[in-house]
Design an enzyme around this catalytic site. Structure first.
Site, PDB file in Angstrom:
ATOM      1  N   ASP A 117       0.826  -1.212   0.000  1.00 33.88           N
ATOM      2  CA  ASP A 117       0.000   0.000   0.000  1.00 33.88           C
ATOM      3  C   ASP A 117       0.859   1.259   0.000  1.00 33.88           C
ATOM      4  OD1 ASP A 117      -2.364   1.400  -0.014  1.00 33.88           O
ATOM      5  OD2 ASP A 117      -2.699   1.233   2.142  1.00 33.88           O
ATOM      6  N   ASN A 164     -10.933  -2.479  -5.248  1.00 35.64           N
ATOM      7  CA  ASN A 164     -10.177  -1.537  -6.089  1.00 35.64           C
ATOM      8  C   ASN A 164     -10.850  -1.277  -7.438  1.00 35.64           C
ATOM      9  OD1 ASN A 164      -6.952  -2.699  -4.868  1.00 35.64           O
ATOM     10  ND2 ASN A 164      -8.090  -0.878  -4.261  1.00 35.64           N
TER      11      ASN A 164
END
Ligand code: IPE
Ligand code: IPE
Ligand code: MG
Length: 244
Positions: free
Chosen positions: A16, A64
């Protein structure tokens, strides 16, 4: 120093912070993903070098898909480029590629490249690199429960025959051991729907480093840190010492 006796067998990573890395430099988010792909290369190599057998990378979550079409397209292109450029090295180093997630949701070109690399590396035995793509932990469990329910409905098994093992075996990768170590970069203390069933007793390492800056050195630090942990699995420290 890394103690080879205390090496995790399976490392999973929530990669991330690519967007923030780019934003801090006044760049487009996609630049962050591109530099992040370099971190992937380094970490895969480091894993192979130290002898970690399983590496699972959270590359694209089911959630996502909420991102812009532009960003999704760029991510898929980077994935294809990664697969094509890394194939030779995977073959040379005995790395098998596999994927978890709702792969059918990927565009045809990306899916074909992925399947091709999975097929070409299928016989490799040194290390398994698993990419989580269009992956969600709850979706994986949902798929598993549906498949078990169907088996009951068809009379193949009875409800009593459902055990922790049968659930584990109904997940996307039945032969994958649970992760020993879960790393999350960018300082976020959350799981974001990753490997929910599998991480019941996984050691967690959170670092503020953003993924594009997470390279071999810090990866090895995380492995070293893991070596210092005492995994008790509900038992006491004294009981653990007795066993070793
Ligand atoms: C991780 O970086 C990559 C993916 C989720 C595909 P992000 O894109 O989430 O970066 P941040 O969290 O916005 O910084
Ligand atoms: C988790 O990162 C998914 C991947 C690394 C692929 P996100 O950036 O999507 O997670 P949240 O939304 O911050 O929880
Ligand atoms: Mg993020």
């Amino acid at each position: 120093m890394i103690d080879p006796r205390k090496l995790p067998e399976h490392v999973a990573i929530i990669m991330d912070g690519n967007g923030r890395w780019a934003k801090r430099r006044g760049m487009d988010r996609v630049r962050g993903h591109r530099v992040g792909a370099e971190s992937v290369r380094e970490v895969v190599r480091a894993c192979r070098e130290v002898g970690i057998s399983w590496l699972t990378l959270y590359a694209f979550s089911e959630e996502n898909w909420k991102r812009s079409k532009y960003e999704i397209r760029a991510l898929m292109k980077l994935l294809r480029q990664f697969l094509m450029t890394e194939l030779d090295e995977m073959l040379e180093n005995g790395i098998r590629l596999q994927a978890i997630g709702r792969i059918r949701k990927l565009d045809a070109k990306t899916r074909e490249t992925l399947v091709d690399v999975m097929e070409q590396t299928a016989e490799n035995r040194e290390m398994v690199l698993t990419l989580a793509l269009s992956y969600g932990g709850r979706q994986e469990l949902l798929d598993a429960f549906r498949s078990l329910a169907l088996q009951i409905q068809q009379g193949a098994i009875s409800p009593e025959q459902i055990t922790e093992e049968t659930i584990s075996h109904s997940l996307y990768t039945p032969s994958m051991p649970d992760p020993d170590l879960l790393i999350r970069t960018s300082g976020e203390y959350r799981i974001s729907n990753f490997l929910l069933w599998q991480i019941a007793y996984t050691e967690i390492y959170v670092t503020p480093t953003l993924w594009p800056d997470f390279r071999k050195e810090e990866f090895l630090r995380a492995i070293e840190d893991y070596g210092k942990r005492e995994r008790r699995f509900g038992a006491t420290s004294e009981q653990i010492e007795h066993k070793t």
